[in-house]
Design an enzyme around this catalytic site. Structure first.
Site, PDB file in Angstrom:
ATOM      1  N   SER A 199       0.798  -1.297  -0.061  1.00 18.75           N
ATOM      2  CA  SER A 199       0.081   0.105   0.131  1.00 18.75           C
ATOM      3  C   SER A 199       0.926   1.215  -0.003  1.00 18.75           C
ATOM      4  CB  SER A 199      -1.060  -0.024   1.218  1.00 18.75           C
ATOM      5  OG  SER A 199      -1.826   0.977   1.063  1.00 18.75           O
ATOM      6  N   ASP A 213      -9.213  -4.969  -5.151  1.00 18.98           N
ATOM      7  CA  ASP A 213      -8.729  -3.804  -4.254  1.00 18.98           C
ATOM      8  C   ASP A 213      -9.499  -2.733  -4.701  1.00 18.98           C
ATOM      9  OD1 ASP A 213      -7.218  -2.117  -2.767  1.00 18.98           O
ATOM     10  OD2 ASP A 213      -5.227  -2.704  -3.315  1.00 18.98           O
ATOM     11  N   HIS A 258      -7.494  -5.301  -0.786  1.00 20.49           N
ATOM     12  CA  HIS A 258      -6.232  -4.663  -0.505  1.00 20.49           C
ATOM     13  C   HIS A 258      -5.395  -5.353   0.530  1.00 20.49           C
ATOM     14  CE1 HIS A 258      -3.652  -1.185  -0.644  1.00 20.49           C
ATOM     15  NE2 HIS A 258      -3.991  -0.951   0.799  1.00 20.49           N
TER      16      HIS A 258
END
Length: 711
Positions: free
Chosen positions: A567, A655, A686
């Site tokens: 991320s 995601d 995610h």
């Protein structure tokens, strides 16, 4: 399969047998503990959740425990009534891949007294059991339950549809004719990990009549959640989130405009908190006072919160614990940097309602505190006097505190203590409840060290940060090092057990988990220092950590430095790989943020792209070219042409937080520039936390590093 890969698979399989502590509860007399665990079931391809129980004596020592765990995998919510006469369970059973049913069960001490097929009842959609909306609460008189569910939609049909003649229904169901031409109207949900959750309702179930009532009174365009009964049972309190002009992702985002509300059972609604705020975790004391967490709406996705109080029968809100700019001292002399927890414990009050027990991230640990409501005095009661641990409060009842403790070398276990008299909280003494599984020998022996680092020639007032260093405890051998910044960016790494960290340590890697400037748990000034400086401060902090460790630890091999991040952590490692292309052997990224300018158009939390770039988020007026350019310039896509390190990307096709096309774009450019690149695409969101995705991405990530070791 190569011997190297066999070693990784064997290590992963061993570590998956260690259960994760996921919760715990005390009974009313505080002489029985129920622990909730989760363990990866590789053959089933899913996690198994189970419960164990422990009986305590008057000194809080365990005298008896359950022989075996009880599988509770299909319980998504449960609650025991105030006088412990009943237990309510929301159970979800799956008949096939896409078919599921939900049931509400009520058990008395002897048998199943009621069971209702909620799916067949068809008065609402799925019951919410997530951390943002979900709740299940008993009324004080044990005659009713309240929970949150998806609002039932009216039926839709095309403008032209041949069907039998419609006849008016005489059954009193109140069903209206299907609405024509509305089946394709776009309905926005709450994004990452909340897909399909569009609009919630509060549902009250009365046991005596087995009747369900969808609570009226909540204004249109507001989503309620986190509900619980008031002390008199005549109303519920909870949180409502605004849904207009758009829903922005809620998971890990505590900055969404919202209100604490009260709604009577006959539909009289009122807001209790003020405008322009983001609120969460309403909790009612034994005396009827209401506390909650709040911060300003907007800005960074997560930041410090105030703990505020509304006294019973008043509308006055007072601050118990304020947002801390840098640090203050607790009553027993420890540094305290503010409240950053996503939620308060479900039960958090002392028996007299005058003190609150809670936990929150602080630099490199989660620490536990007792807060005196009247004076605001804070006392640190963390269970880490002998060894460094993270201490998370899971339940408080009858002045007994139950906490979960773990470290990078110790899997989570429950500890218990009696809350001392007011003013003597520093003397809190902990005893262990659970002893069901230890770390493997290699993990238990690993060296863990905290780093407090500072830039020598930095003009910004915030020039320090923290990191955690973990290394195998093996002599006469150099270790490869993984540089590992966290995601967020406004989160942090703490010294708590992690299967991923344990896996790399088992395989002979050292690792540093870096809480760069902008991380939580180090004061509000630290959180906001990153705004407008992403791709700069975070990158410099990682580089300083790396150079410091190489100078201090001769056991590290400077030719074998790796990058690992997911991320926003993927953004940081992508910057490092592009700006310092000759320093790193290989890179693993999970759903990396590569280009803020393009993410701002499609992600569920795209407001953060503006905030992190140093702008106020707005969708009003013309699109700003200056903002788009600023987002692009602070994104690692600007440096992709300089990357040399072989790169593996683990992407989730579902995601919503960082859509997978970000990683695909990065990979295409890497390949065009001749960089060895591999893409893994998972049918996941995610987090890549489904059992199949986790197993594959961890094993392949470790293998990618080991393939590129310089021997």
């Amino acid at each position: 399969m190569s011997s190297q890969l066999e070693t990784i698979v064997a290590a992963y399989k061993t570590l998956t047998k260690i259960p994760s502590l996921s919760g715990g509860k005390l009974n009313k007399a505080a002489n029985k503990v129920t622990a909730k665990w989760s363990v990866r079931n590789l053959d089933k391809g899913k996690n198994t959740t189970y419960a164990t129980s422990y009986t305590l004596d008057s000194e809080l020592y365990v005298t008896d425990e359950s022989d075996f765990g009880t599988d509770i995998s299909n319980e998504i919510l449960s609650a025991i009534s105030p006088r412990e006469n009943y237990k309510a369970i929301i159970r979800e059973e799956k008949n096939g891949k896409d078919t599921k049913k939900q049931y509400l069960e009520v058990w008395n001490t002897n048998t199943l007294s009621q069971s209702v097929d909620l799916t067949a009842l068809d008065i609402h959609g799925d019951v919410y059991a997530d951390s943002e909306f979900g709740s299940l609460d008993w009324s004080p008189d044990e005659k009713a339950l309240v929970y949150v569910a998806e609002k039932k939609l009216p039926k839709f049909e095309p403008y032209i549809k041949r069907k039998a003649e419609e006849k008016p229904k005489l059954d009193g169901s109140g069903e209206t004719a299907p609405k024509k031409g509305e089946e394709y109207i776009y309905r926005q949900d709450w994004g990452e990990q909340l897909v399909g959750k569009h609009l919630s309702v509060v549902v009250v179930f009365k046991l005596a009549t087995e009747t369900f009532t969808v609570l009226s009174g909540v204004p249109d365009g507001m989503c309620p959640g986190q509900v619980r009964f008031s002390p008199d049972g005549n109303s519920v309190v909870g949180v409502v989130w605004e849904t207009e002009p758009r829903r922005l992702g809620l998971i890990f985002c505590t900055n969404r405009p919202s209100y604490i509300f009260e709604c009577t059972l006959d539909g009289a609604f009122r807001k209790l908190s003020g405008d322009g705020l983001a609120v969460r975790s309403p909790r009612l004391s034994p005396t009827g006072d209401l506390v909650w967490l709040q911060r300003e709406a907007g800005g960074p996705h997560h930041a410090g919160h105030q703990l505020v109080l509304m006294k019973k029968n008043t509308n006055t809100i007072t601050t118990v614990v304020d947002i801390v700019e840098t640090e203050i001292k607790t009553a027993n002399g420890y540094s305290f940097h503010g409240l950053y927890s996503q939620a308060l414990p479900n039960r958090c009050f002392s028996a007299d309602g005058k003190r609150i027990v809670l936990s929150t991230p602080q630099q490199t640990e989660i620490r536990a505190y007792v807060v005196d409501i009247e004076s605001g005095s804070i006392t640190d009661i963390s269970n880490n006097r002998g060894s460094p641990y993270s201490t998370s409060v899971v339940d408080v009842r009858s002045d007994v505190i139950l906490v979960a403790c773990s470290s990078l070398v110790t899997p989570g276990q429950l500890y218990i203590a009696r809350l001392p008299a007011s003013g003597s909280e520093a003397a809190t003494s902990w005893s262990r409840v659970t002893c069901n599984c230890d770390a493997t020998a290699a993990v238990a022996a690993a060296r863990v060290r905290y780093l407090q680092l500072q830039h020598a020639h930095c003009t910004h007032s915030v020039n320090s940060f923290s990191a955690i260093y973990m290394a195998p405890n093996v002599e006469n051998k150099q270790f490869p090092l993984i540089v590992w910044p966290h995601g967020g960016p406004h989160s942090n790494f703490v010294n708590a057990y992690s299967l991923e960290a344990a896996l790399f340590t088992t395989l002979g890697f050292a690792l540093t988990r870096i809480n760069y400037r902008g991380s939580i748990g180090q004061g509000e000034a630290n959180v906001r220092s990153l705004l407008g400086h992403i791709g700069d401060y975070d990158v410099k902090d990682c580089l300083l950590t790396l150079t410091t460790l190489l100078e201090r630890d001769e056991m590290l091999c400077p030719e074998n430095i790796f990058l690992n991040g997911g991320s926003y952590g993927g953004l940081v490692v992508a910057h490092l790989a592009g700006l310092y292309p000759d320093k790193f052997r290989a890179v693993v990224m999970r759903n990396p943020l590569i280009d803020l300018a393009s993410k701002a158009n499609y992600a569920d939390n795209y407001d953060g792209c503006a905030a992190e770039s140093g702008f106020d988020f707005t969708e009003k007026g013309p699109v700003s070219e200056d903002q788009l350019l600023a987002m692009r310039r602070c994104s690692p896509i600007a440096h992709v042409h300089k990357v040399k390190a072989p790169t593996a990307l683990m992407l989730g096709s579902g995601d919503k937080r960082v859509p997978h096309f970000q990683g695909l774009e990065y990979a295409r450019r890497l390949k065009a520039n001749g960089v060895p690149t591999r893409i893994y695409m998972y049918d996941d969101n995610h987090s890549l936390s489904s059992p199949a995705a986790e197993m594959d991405n961890l094993i392949n990530g470790a293998h990618w590093f080991m393939e590129h070791l310089q021997l």
